[in-house]
Design a protein around this motif. Structure first.
Motif, PDB file in Angstrom:
ATOM      1  N   GLU A   1      -3.319  -2.329   1.690  1.00 43.35           N
ATOM      2  CA  GLU A   1      -3.404  -2.668   0.266  1.00 43.35           C
ATOM      3  C   GLU A   1      -4.673  -2.127  -0.371  1.00 43.35           C
ATOM      4  O   GLU A   1      -4.625  -1.484  -1.426  1.00 43.35           O
ATOM      5  N   VAL A   2      -5.802  -2.405   0.241  1.00 45.72           N
ATOM      6  CA  VAL A   2      -7.047  -1.932  -0.368  1.00 45.72           C
ATOM      7  C   VAL A   2      -7.107  -0.411  -0.340  1.00 45.72           C
ATOM      8  O   VAL A   2      -7.697   0.206  -1.233  1.00 45.72           O
TER       9      VAL A   2
ATOM     10  N   ARG B   1       5.739  -6.635  -6.620  1.00 42.89           N
ATOM     11  CA  ARG B   1       4.955  -6.253  -5.449  1.00 42.89           C
ATOM     12  C   ARG B   1       3.808  -5.331  -5.836  1.00 42.89           C
ATOM     13  O   ARG B   1       2.676  -5.475  -5.352  1.00 42.89           O
TER      14      ARG B   1
ATOM     15  N   ARG C   1      -1.992  -5.058   6.977  1.00 44.29           N
ATOM     16  CA  ARG C   1      -1.437  -5.092   5.626  1.00 44.29           C
ATOM     17  C   ARG C   1      -2.537  -5.076   4.573  1.00 44.29           C
ATOM     18  O   ARG C   1      -2.445  -4.359   3.576  1.00 44.29           O
ATOM     19  N   TYR C   2      -3.568  -5.842   4.803  1.00 44.98           N
ATOM     20  CA  TYR C   2      -4.662  -5.889   3.836  1.00 44.98           C
ATOM     21  C   TYR C   2      -5.355  -4.533   3.716  1.00 44.98           C
ATOM     22  O   TYR C   2      -5.696  -4.090   2.621  1.00 44.98           O
TER      23      TYR C   2
ATOM     24  N   VAL D   1     -13.209  -3.895  -4.957  1.00 43.32           N
ATOM     25  CA  VAL D   1     -12.259  -3.404  -3.967  1.00 43.32           C
ATOM     26  C   VAL D   1     -12.986  -2.805  -2.774  1.00 43.32           C
ATOM     27  O   VAL D   1     -12.651  -3.087  -1.625  1.00 43.32           O
TER      28      VAL D   1
ATOM     29  N   ARG E   1      -5.319   0.707  -3.388  1.00 39.78           N
ATOM     30  CA  ARG E   1      -6.170   0.523  -4.565  1.00 39.78           C
ATOM     31  C   ARG E   1      -7.257   1.586  -4.619  1.00 39.78           C
ATOM     32  O   ARG E   1      -7.579   2.120  -5.684  1.00 39.78           O
TER      33      ARG E   1
ATOM     34  N   ASP F   1      -1.283  -7.677  12.375  1.00 44.79           N
ATOM     35  CA  ASP F   1      -0.407  -7.313  11.261  1.00 44.79           C
ATOM     36  C   ASP F   1      -1.022  -7.638   9.908  1.00 44.79           C
ATOM     37  O   ASP F   1      -0.916  -6.860   8.958  1.00 44.79           O
ATOM     38  N   LEU F   2      -1.654  -8.788   9.829  1.00 43.95           N
ATOM     39  CA  LEU F   2      -2.227  -9.193   8.551  1.00 43.95           C
ATOM     40  C   LEU F   2      -3.372  -8.265   8.167  1.00 43.95           C
ATOM     41  O   LEU F   2      -3.435  -7.767   7.032  1.00 43.95           O
ATOM     42  N   LEU F   3      -4.247  -8.020   9.118  1.00 40.36           N
ATOM     43  CA  LEU F   3      -5.357  -7.101   8.872  1.00 40.36           C
ATOM     44  C   LEU F   3      -4.825  -5.737   8.452  1.00 40.36           C
ATOM     45  O   LEU F   3      -5.311  -5.113   7.504  1.00 40.36           O
TER      46      LEU F   3
ATOM     47  N   SER G   1      22.451  -1.911   2.040  1.00 48.45           N
ATOM     48  CA  SER G   1      22.001  -2.829   1.001  1.00 48.45           C
ATOM     49  C   SER G   1      20.779  -3.597   1.449  1.00 48.45           C
ATOM     50  O   SER G   1      20.598  -3.890   2.627  1.00 48.45           O
TER      51      SER G   1
ATOM     52  N   ASN H   1       5.022 -10.906 -21.294  1.00 49.87           N
ATOM     53  CA  ASN H   1       5.727 -10.588 -22.533  1.00 49.87           C
ATOM     54  C   ASN H   1       5.300  -9.258 -23.144  1.00 49.87           C
ATOM     55  O   ASN H   1       5.675  -8.970 -24.278  1.00 49.87           O
TER      56      ASN H   1
ATOM     57  N   ARG I   1      12.218  -4.993 -11.548  1.00 48.17           N
ATOM     58  CA  ARG I   1      11.332  -6.143 -11.740  1.00 48.17           C
ATOM     59  C   ARG I   1      10.730  -6.608 -10.416  1.00 48.17           C
ATOM     60  O   ARG I   1       9.544  -6.930 -10.324  1.00 48.17           O
TER      61      ARG I   1
ATOM     62  N   ILE J   1       0.977  -7.184  -7.304  1.00 50.22           N
ATOM     63  CA  ILE J   1       0.190  -7.884  -6.302  1.00 50.22           C
ATOM     64  C   ILE J   1      -0.749  -6.918  -5.587  1.00 50.22           C
ATOM     65  O   ILE J   1      -1.871  -7.256  -5.254  1.00 50.22           O
ATOM     66  N   GLU J   2      -0.289  -5.706  -5.382  1.00 50.56           N
ATOM     67  CA  GLU J   2      -1.117  -4.705  -4.725  1.00 50.56           C
ATOM     68  C   GLU J   2      -2.155  -4.111  -5.660  1.00 50.56           C
ATOM     69  O   GLU J   2      -2.971  -3.292  -5.239  1.00 50.56           O
TER      70      GLU J   2
END
Lengths: 241, 241
Positions: free
Chosen positions: B160-161, B61, B156-157, B89, B164, B152-154, B13, B73, B56, B64-65
């Motif tokens: 993401e790009v 996520r 992840r970014y 991008v 895209r 890690d942050l670099l 789970s 709505n 949902r 956001i990506e």
DNA sequence: TGGGATTTGTTCGTATGTATT
DNA sequence: GAATACATACGAACAAATCCC
């Protein structure tokens, strides 16, 4: 009709998640919720007058922004970035804001320049009195810059790393560490206006470097007793919170 | 116990949201779900054997990506980035990957170099046969590079790009537009190994520029019949899917 | 070690808001 | 313009996992 009448005005549906998100975000960045603090979905929801569903969704966003750490089946905790993570964040921030100034150099409209100069004036005015106001304004300057590029993605990323930096400053920074920032911001506006891309990038780089140094080098971590004590507690068979 | 036995092995789970997320992500990037296609929570959940709640969350996520567009709505739609968004991008990608090479230049371990060279060899082998395999490998090269920074942050970014960009290439690119990429990747490895930061940054910049140009300049949008036909369909009283 | 209490993960039903006829 | 139909937003209850004693 319902028991929790805390929501005023019966706000337009779909906005309440954002409200929860913003409330928690502010609470974290202003230090009301200290790093490593556990945030149970239930009590947070009760406190804010919403159900766990919304809290959970807000948690998700905050986790992506790095303000919260979500441990599976364990719950949500206020992020407590290590020094190494802090350096990583500043590195990414540097890369992003370099792009911001490259994008903006020589292309600022007179109106934009006026906006920036007005902002710096606000920074200068709030400099005397310490407090979170000064820090907030100093951070907002960079966000305003990013918005002016018109690049939504760049804007979002800068906003994210700025959030992370604020948290880092709250942990590792000293109370009023934004003293010289104002003059650096002025230099930046000047370089951007003159249109010298290379100089603008250099100024931004030095500015961020000095911010990072003030935050990460001049002071040891404050108030992270928990992480400092954790190894000792563990070696004694204790389980730190 | 339940009717939808589609989830094999009764996975641990807490991982099921990720499964939904990954399934949708792959489906979008591989073109199974075309841009602008509407994704109702209900049918997606039914299709994947989970409830709307998890769908949902995964939607959040993906939005956001930038792979999904969430209209309040109205529902979720596969993103259909405009040319301007595409350029944005690529601009951010350029800034991020510049940092990647700056971080890596002259610091690659022999093992890392071997890994990269092996990857390029795979790219070269799959180059003959067209298909998504070649495109996937070309994109993965950049992700592998980002991982090697240890930031890690670099990381992840960049991921993401890259997502895209994959979507953008699926919309605007031509089928096998990664032909010269292999040699450019080889040049990049060489520059990184030699330790010349400036040259590595330059090579990366040119590489990304040529990728962007191949994607955004040489071809008009392909396969967006739906959006092209939508106005006509609507004026005829039809409801495009 | 084991059992109870607490918290999270998930589902499902209802209400609300939007688009359509 | 009003009513219908549809989809989302939300909340309460159930199930599963973890923690604590």
């Amino acid at each position: 009709m319902n028991h929790a009448g805390s929501t005023s005005h019966e706000t337009k549906s779909g906005q309440r998640v954002l409200a929860v998100y913003r409330a928690l975000r502010r609470a974290i960045l202003e230090g009301a919720l200290r790093p490593s603090l556990k945030l149970p979905e239930d009590s947070i929801g009760e406190q804010l007058g919403v159900s766990r569903t919304l809290v959970r969704e807000a948690f998700g966003r905050l986790a992506i922004e790095g303000l919260l750490e979500l441990k599976p089946n364990r719950g949500a905790f206020v992020a407590n970035p290590s020094l190494e993570e802090a350096r990583d964040v500043f590195e990414v921030r540097n890369a992003l804001e370099r792009q911001v100034v490259a994008n903006l150099a020589g292309r600022l409209t007179p109106q934009q320049i006026a906006t920036l100069e007005h902002h710096v004036k606000l920074e200068n005015d709030s400099q005397g009195r310490d407090g979170p106001e000064s820090i907030r304004l100093a951070g907002e300057f960079h966000i305003v810059l990013a918005q002016m590029t018109g690049n939504d993605l760049l804007n979002r990323y800068v906003q994210e790393v700025s959030s992370r930096c604020s948290l880092i400053l709250a942990i590792y920074g000293r109370p009023h560490s934004s003293e010289c920032a104002v003059s650096e911001h002025r230099q930046l506006i000047e370089a951007l206006t003159s249109g010298d891309t290379v100089k603008a990038e250099t100024v931004m780089h030095h500015h961020l470097e000095s911010v990072a140094n003030r935050a990460l080098l001049e002071r040891r971590p404050k108030q992270d007793l928990s992480s400092l004590l954790a190894p000792f507690a563990r070696s004694e068979g204790l389980t730190p919170s």
